[in-house]
Write an enzyme that holds these catalytic residues in place. Structure first.
Site, PDB file in Angstrom:
ATOM      1  N   ASP A   1      55.427  -6.764  21.514  1.00 28.94           N
ATOM      2  CA  ASP A   1      56.656  -6.716  22.083  1.00 28.94           C
ATOM      3  C   ASP A   1      56.697  -7.726  23.340  1.00 28.94           C
ATOM      4  O   ASP A   1      55.751  -8.154  23.949  1.00 28.94           O
ATOM      5  CB  ASP A   1      57.229  -5.627  22.250  1.00 28.94           C
ATOM      6  CG  ASP A   1      58.769  -5.457  22.241  1.00 28.94           C
ATOM      7  OD1 ASP A   1      59.397  -6.526  22.357  1.00 28.94           O
ATOM      8  OD2 ASP A   1      59.455  -4.479  22.087  1.00 28.94           O
TER       9      ASP A   1
HETATM   10  C1  BGC Z   1      62.546  -5.561  22.190  1.00 30.06           C
HETATM   11  C2  BGC Z   1      62.329  -6.121  20.777  1.00 30.06           C
HETATM   12  C3  BGC Z   1      62.887  -7.539  20.576  1.00 30.06           C
HETATM   13  C4  BGC Z   1      62.216  -8.276  21.576  1.00 30.06           C
HETATM   14  C5  BGC Z   1      62.287  -9.713  21.298  1.00 30.06           C
HETATM   15  C6  BGC Z   1      62.071  -6.487  23.065  1.00 30.06           C
HETATM   16  O1  BGC Z   1      62.789  -6.432  24.398  1.00 30.06           O
HETATM   17  O2  BGC Z   1      62.011  -4.383  22.387  1.00 30.06           O
HETATM   18  O3  BGC Z   1      62.983  -5.046  19.833  1.00 30.06           O
HETATM   19  O4  BGC Z   1      62.632  -7.659  18.919  1.00 30.06           O
HETATM   20  O5  BGC Z   1      62.569  -7.707  22.679  1.00 30.06           O
HETATM   21  O6  BGC Z   1      63.898  -9.941  21.535  1.00 30.06           O
END
Ligand code: BGC
Length: 770
Positions: free
Chosen positions: A298
């Site tokens: 993430d």
């Molecule tokens: C979130 C994810 C997301 C990623 C990309 C993160 O902050 O937890 O769910 O896919 O950002 O945008």
């Protein structure tokens, strides 16, 4: 000589043999084709990697954000320059054919090895055509429909240049304070697994390299939904037995369905951050579950391990790679640290090769080496927000809406009823598409008010805003910083808004109050400690109720809310979540009875925050509640019961269940029990009913939940119609992970329940014998 029956018997055997032989040949051919396809891919990648420098391999592990959206706290810098230097494997937040082509051009025309980029994005509940938030979609219990929404999202995403979606989010959640409950399917591992599987099928089809399929990314691996106190990014500490039985099944179901990638989560698990967790990423995911796809982190999850307190930037990069991470999202610590770590012999080239291979394999499977521009077509724009997708969005909205209360059958409303529509969300469009609606354009959503204008037969209504969406200036400021666009009425004070609404309400037969959260009050970084309606809205609702007119509350929100007062005092409550692009038409069709609501909750609604975590599949304890015994498990100030249980939802009609008949009450391995009930629609409307099957294991080597969902059927019954439905139960349905984490069943007594929600069920008893 053979008589005719002997001849027929031999013919039958002969035919069976031929069929078996054909099936074996087909399987063998399939295996051969599969292996030779894999070999071709291996050879291609081995050849390509033999030409790559260490830096180019490390470059493939880099996943920066560039383009239209900001989805995290840190911005990637000089992404185009890095692509040019071969330091980027994939990007996210760039879409549209032109924007994608521009970056892909750099990768395949200006770099030494011309390796194409993957283009990822948070396509969560639709790309441009937005469907209800995932918690709402789950409330449809219509897994075929959910699959179609993922398919439609993949169509639009690929028509817009994308080939990788950061979905499905399959985190089990038992705490509605956590804002991200809106992004998942709720609290149940069985339902969550069914939905996870269908979403993967919808996104990926059976061919990742087809023009209209995308690679899915299962997230957030793992246990992200179990954050302590429902506070986002918070600590997770959990027994293995609980993990395996309650939290891991949906991830596993998604992997078994062939998910192409996995995103490691922000949280720690029992002291080790997920993105440094070798047990999680390698032992469990790669070895036990045989996952062969791509593992990305993430957003800056590797860097955040410095804050977690497990090392400096070099050490956390080392930990992540060696735990099994292939791609570093935004943080760029792989890029920064791995070259030196290799020189210092702390990280092996083999580990980098392995990660690089997974990235290149994903590109290969997506067909990008054959045609880097295969998802970049300007001719496919008509697929975006096409009529069929909008119709699907309306269907999904209708099916996701849950009727929580309908005293004296106040709904549906008669065409000539004089209605006062009151509330800041009556005319609102901004919030309808909910959080994580990515490229969705809220201006294209249809509000309740706009939908009413399209209903010439219903003209007897008035409107008053009643209150601002949120008066609390601090909260409003926080939300507006992230585009909530919450405006305060400049012409009237809050009191004037309220007084005016009461005047309008008094002139009506029925009040429809449209209230709820601003979309940013759920989703990422949107935990709440009080999960009721905002205070000013609550004040308005009480004033409306005090007029003595019947009140219907239409809710828009991203989580179960606490609605104790509302349930006691309001005549009808319709939970519409954030229902997407077609929210208005779906809600008004339900209001006026053109669609009979059939959604059911997939997360328990607590009476108050003190009951949290509250979920249906809890344990009995040694002192289960007994009203006549002080020393039992309870609160002094609130009951143990939820306000609305898991699996609950009303209809304009009513369904009754007969007693259960079991074809036998002893179950042996390899055999099945069939449980049958007859369901009757004995109201005045045709409608859908979701019949739910639960079991309870009464004696086991470890304590088991008081109920566990094991099946469900969504059936349509005309008014007056009865249907018998059947559920099969096999030994497999009764298996669980025991104290040694062995997937097993244990003989003994069981209960079986069938009903329209997790509390009101018919029950029967049976024995499992080994
Ligand atoms: C979130 C994810 C997301 C990623 C990309 C993160 O902050 O937890 O769910 O896919 O950002 O945008």
């Amino acid at each position: 000589m053979f008589n005719s029956s002997t001849k027929a018997k031999y013919k039958n055997i002969f035919m069976k043999k031929i069929i078996v032989t054909i099936v074996i040949c087909l399987l063998a051919f399939n295996m051969y084709a599969q292996t030779s396809k894999e070999k071709k891919m291996d050879d291609f990648i081995t050849d390509l990697m033999s030409k790559m420098t260490l830096e180019e391999k490390i470059g493939q592990l880099n996943l920066p954000s560039i383009g239209f959206d900001v989805t995290g706290p840190v911005l990637s810098k000089d992404v185009e320059g890095k692509i040019k230097r071969g330091s980027v494997g994939a990007v996210f937040n760039t879409y549209t054919p032109d924007a994608v082509r521009k970056l892909q051009d750099i990768a395949v025309k200006e770099t030494r090895l011309k390796i194409p980029l993957i283009f990822g994005y948070d396509v969560i509940h639709g790309h441009k055509t937005i469907f209800p938030i995932p918690l709402g979609l789950a409330a449809s219990w219509d897994t075929a429909l959910i699959r179609m929404t993922a398919r439609a999202a993949a169509d639009e995403a690929t028509a817009d240049g994308l080939n990788w979606v950061f979905s499905p989010m399959v985190d089990i959640a038992r705490d509605p304070r956590w804002g991200r409950v809106s992004e998942g399917a709720g609290e149940d591992p069985f339902l969550g697994s069914q939905i996870a599987k269908k979403m993967i099928e919808g996104y990926q089809g059976n061919n990742l390299s087809a023009d209209s399929t995308v690679m899915a990314c299962v997230k957030h691996f793992a246990l992200y939904g179990a954050a302590e106190a429902g506070r986002d990014y918070n600590t997770v500490d959990m027994s293995l037995v609980k993990m395996y039985n309650d939290y891991l099944p949906p991830y596993k179901a998604a992997i078994d369905a062939g998910a192409g990638s996995v995103m490691s989560s922000f949280n720690e698990i029992n002291g080790v951050p997920a993105s440094a967790n070798k047990w999680l990423l390698t032992d469990l995911l790669r070895k036990q579950w045989s996952f062969t796809g791509l593992i990305a982190t993430d957003y800056t999850a590797i860097n955040e391990m410095i804050n977690h307190g497990v090392g400096d930037s070099a050490h956390v990069a080392d930990l992540a790679l060696n735990a099994g991470v292939d791609m570093d999202m935004v943080g760029e610590l792989f890029l920064l640290e791995l070259p030196t770590l290799v020189k210092q012999n702390k990280v092996s080239v083999k580990a980098i090769d392995s990660a690089c291979r997974f990235v290149l394999e994903a590109k290969y499977k997506l067909g990008l080496f054959d045609d880097p521009y295969k998802y970049v077509s300007n001719d496919r724009s008509k697929e975006i927000m096409s009529d069929d997708k909008l119709a699907l969005s309306k269907q999904a909205a209708e099916e996701s809406i849950v009727l929580l209360k309908n005293a004296s059958n106040i709904l549906p409303l008669k065409p000539d009823t004089k209605i006062a529509f009151i509330g800041p969300l009556v005319t609102d469009k901004r919030n309808l598409i909910g959080n994580w609606s990515g490229a969705g354009d809220w201006k294209k959503a249809i509000s309740i008010w706009d939908a009413l204008q399209q209903k010439p037969q219903h003209k007897n209504y008035s409107y008053a805003k009643g209150c601002n969406l949120i008066d609390d200036s601090l909260l409003r400021k926080k939300l507006n910083e992230h585009d909530a666009q919450i405006e305060i009425d400049s012409t009237s004070t809050p009191q004037q808004l309220l007084d005016n609404a009461v005047v309008v309400a008094k002139q009506s037969d029925v009040i429809v109050a449209v209230l709820g959260e601003s979309f940013g009050m759920s989703g990422e970084a949107a935990s709440r400690s009080n999960i009721g309606l905002p205070d000013n809205q609550e004040k308005l609702l009480r004033a409306l109720q005090a007029t003595g007119k019947p009140v219907i509350l239409i809710l828009m929100n991203g989580r179960p809310l606490t609605l104790e007062w509302e349930n006691e005092n309001i005549n009808g409550i319709l939970e519409t979540w954030f229902a997407g692009t077609q929210a208005g038409p779906a809600i008004t069709d339900i209001l006026f009875g053109n669609f009979n609501p059939c959604g059911k909750t997939t997360m328990t609604f607590p009476v108050n925050v003190g009951q949290i975590p509250i979920y249906y599949n809890a344990k009995n304890t040694g002192r289960p509640f007994d009203a006549n015994n002080k020393y039992t498990s309870k609160y002094l100030d609130v009951s143990n019961e939820p306000l609305f249980p898991f699996g609950y939802g009303l209809s304009y009609t009513s369904f009754t269940y007969s007693d259960i008949t079991l074809d036998q009450n002893k179950l042996y391995p390899g055999k099945k029990i069939t449980a049958s009930v007859s369901i009757t629609n004995n109201g005045n409307y045709d409608g859908y009913e979701v019949a739910e099957l639960y079991t309870r294991d009464l004696q086991a080597s470890i304590t088991r939940p008081v109920k566990e969902l094991k099946g469900f059927q969504r059936i349509f019954l005309k008014k007056g119609e009865s249907k018998e439905i059947h559920f099969s139960i096999t030994e497999n349905d009764l298996k669980f992970f025991n104290g040694d984490l062995r997937w097993t069943s244990e003989p003994g007594p069981f209960k079986l329940f069938i009903g329209g929600n997790s509390i009101d069920c018919k029950e029967a008893d049976f024995q499992l014998l080994h």
